[in-house]
Design an enzyme around this catalytic site. Sequence first.
Site, PDB file in Angstrom:
ATOM      1  N   ASP A 124       0.850  -1.124  -0.117  1.00 23.18           N
ATOM      2  CA  ASP A 124       0.181   0.093   0.047  1.00 23.18           C
ATOM      3  C   ASP A 124       0.753   1.219  -0.143  1.00 23.18           C
ATOM      4  OD1 ASP A 124      -2.449   1.545   0.033  1.00 23.18           O
ATOM      5  OD2 ASP A 124      -3.239   0.345   1.892  1.00 23.18           O
ATOM      6  N   ASP A 184     -10.740   2.164  -2.865  1.00 32.82           N
ATOM      7  CA  ASP A 184     -11.098   2.075  -1.679  1.00 32.82           C
ATOM      8  C   ASP A 184     -12.876   1.898  -1.659  1.00 32.82           C
ATOM      9  OD1 ASP A 184      -8.800   1.532  -0.273  1.00 32.82           O
ATOM     10  OD2 ASP A 184      -8.746   3.656   0.436  1.00 32.82           O
TER      11      ASP A 184
HETATM   12  C1  GLA Z   1      -5.461   1.738   2.249  1.00 33.98           C
HETATM   13  C2  GLA Z   1      -6.132   0.823   1.354  1.00 33.98           C
HETATM   14  C3  GLA Z   1      -7.222  -0.162   2.095  1.00 33.98           C
HETATM   15  C4  GLA Z   1      -6.526  -0.296   3.612  1.00 33.98           C
HETATM   16  C5  GLA Z   1      -6.204   0.689   4.095  1.00 33.98           C
HETATM   17  C6  GLA Z   1      -5.593   0.182   5.519  1.00 33.98           C
HETATM   18  O1  GLA Z   1      -6.746   2.837   2.285  1.00 33.98           O
HETATM   19  O2  GLA Z   1      -6.610   1.198   0.159  1.00 33.98           O
HETATM   20  O3  GLA Z   1      -7.595  -1.196   1.519  1.00 33.98           O
HETATM   21  O4  GLA Z   1      -5.632  -1.545   3.245  1.00 33.98           O
HETATM   22  O5  GLA Z   1      -5.267   1.443   3.591  1.00 33.98           O
HETATM   23  O6  GLA Z   1      -5.013   1.286   6.269  1.00 33.98           O
END
Ligand code: GLA
Length: 719
Positions: free
Chosen positions: A469, A539
Amino acid sequence: MIKYHAETRTFFLHGRTTSYVFRVCPEGDLEHIHYGKRVGEDDFSCLVPASELSFSPVPPGAVRQGFSLNVMAGEYGGYGQGDFRTPSALIARQDGEICSRFVYRGHRFHALDFGDLPCARGGETLEVELTDLCSNVLLRLYYTVFEEEDVVCRAAEFINAGQSAVTLRRAFSFAVDLEGGDYDVFRLAGRHLAERTPERTDLGHGTLEICSMRGASSHQMNPFGALIARGAGEDEGECYGAELLYSGSFSLRFERGETERVRISGGIDDTNFSWKLEPGERFITPQAALAFSAEGLGGLSRRFHDFLRARVIPKRDVFAPRPIVVNNWEATYFDFTAEKLFALIDEAAQLGVDTFVLDDGWFGKRNSDKSSLGDWTVNEEKLAGGLAPLAERCHRRGLKFGIWFEPEMVSEDSELFRAHPDWAIGKPPRCTGRNQYILDFSRADVSDYLYGRMAEILSRYGVDYVKWDMNRHMTEFFSAALPADRQGELQHRYLLNVYALARRLKKEFPDVFFEGCSGGGGRFDAGMLAFFPQIWTSDDTDAYERAKIQWGTSYAYPMSAMSCHVSVCPNHQTGRITPFSSRGALTSLGATGYELDLCALTEEEKGQVAEQIANYKKIARLVLEGDCYRLSDPFKSNYFAMMTVSKDKSEAYAVGMTALAVPADFSRRIRLKGLDGRGEYLVEELGVKFCGASLMNAGLPMPRLNDFSAWSLHLHRVG
Ligand code: GLA
């Protein structure tokens, strides 16, 4: 196939259906002749006469009356010798002058080693060497032709052949001056939770720039753009596309000037870029992939999909069955215990899920997003016994074990930051983003540290899957490790080391599957796809929003690159309630998975999960390998529909969704695409047979549906 005709000094780069043609003009500059449908290998000099235009300077050495770089269609723009369009390179000499004129020196058939940068596999490469008459810099332009995919990749290499240092203030990957015409520019714009919204506008005169200055390719603008002939649409008409194999700050420019020609150029964004080249040093730009289609944007997308799958996405993963994941993020956020996760793993195993991914919150003392990034040691207070019992539980139940990392970040409240405050980019006071700073990946000690931490976790716990990420954008562009005259190198050096770390880990752990992510789809680009076969698309997991995001993403990227999860309702991002079946249908158009508490589902929903997984397995090959056709645009209508057709046209899978129910809307049909017109297809769900031509030209009745309801159809050719 690449051919060179010495008599006319013309290069012909042929794809299956396209040709890209340029020549060395009498003055020695590279002159663009044609990019489009395939042509013969003729003498095209009459197509490019030198034509006088007032206020267009004549450069030294002109042999033709009125010759001016300002009028010529070029292959890479110089600066300061009369071409007033966007320069492709800005080279500052030691005396401060910025001036470049690139003339031909020679060529050979030779591929470039891109080092840590991602690059497309194979193809046939032409290297054209040019010399800059104003500085002592050699410029090599690389053209790699992927005949089958009808794609040409471009890149540039600069070599300081002089005795003193020069500074590159801009170093674009490519430029091409296309024939004049009325064009629209198409791009994928957006924001967090709403990535890659298609937008088409008139180019007009002037420059339209698609760019990111965020240190990441970004949610806001994708490093993909297309120039579309007015009148061209989804299925017909001519269009050109450009896609950068790059994940950092970028610029793609579409410029229509006084000659009506359109210059498309791009590469690394130069707002805060410079690169010092000492004598003998060289700089290599990222690759740009160019494609032309006479079958509209649909045809252009399929070119890029084929190219990315055959040449960019790791070979080992691209067509292999994808993990069917349950991820605990939306199920638990930071609030989990080993017991809670055991229950999720057990339930997942029952329902046919094959991979469990432990998301954020398992390390340091991270119980919220305020701390611990950088401290990649297990939070034993939260996870009694550490990761081993979880990994074992997964493996015992036949599941793979996946884990989340955000390697490029550090929290102010972390052991790592306390020990190495100079490892963060910028000087205090710094901006925060999600309460965190960015690690200075331009430093080898930083990326080595991350390699050590990640490698230890991966090997110790037998990790099978990594979600990588990146949750904020860059500010305060300063590295404590770089001298003043190299601060402009920070962003690119950062990215080179990010790529190098991904490459190193993938090499060391070839069996680990890597998924990319950046707050959802904030780094969804061809550069990342060279390492990560799939990327968390957004997301936003709301089925209706996802229909739009997946639709937009499909202009540049294949379905198989889109990681998609079924989540709970009311949806956490929009509050919307959509049927469970719709959520499943939408995720089946990508790499499917679940991101909810499976244990909290009703028995009926659990049955649906098992059924969705079983159905997905039947169509998974079509998602991985098929040709994607967009049927009904959710941005322009109440209806979304997309389909994938196997290359041999023997099988197809279509999914549609109605946004809002419409009373008495019974005359609407959905026309399929890409089928074998003469073949006969059985539509599994309807139990009826139709000829391919009927399905494409007369269509099927659109099911009458409630709000946000979806349908899916699986077709088999039976005759
Ligand atoms: C980002 C990712 C999510 C999750 C969060 C965790 O927003 O896109 O899928 O992994 O971080 O903090």
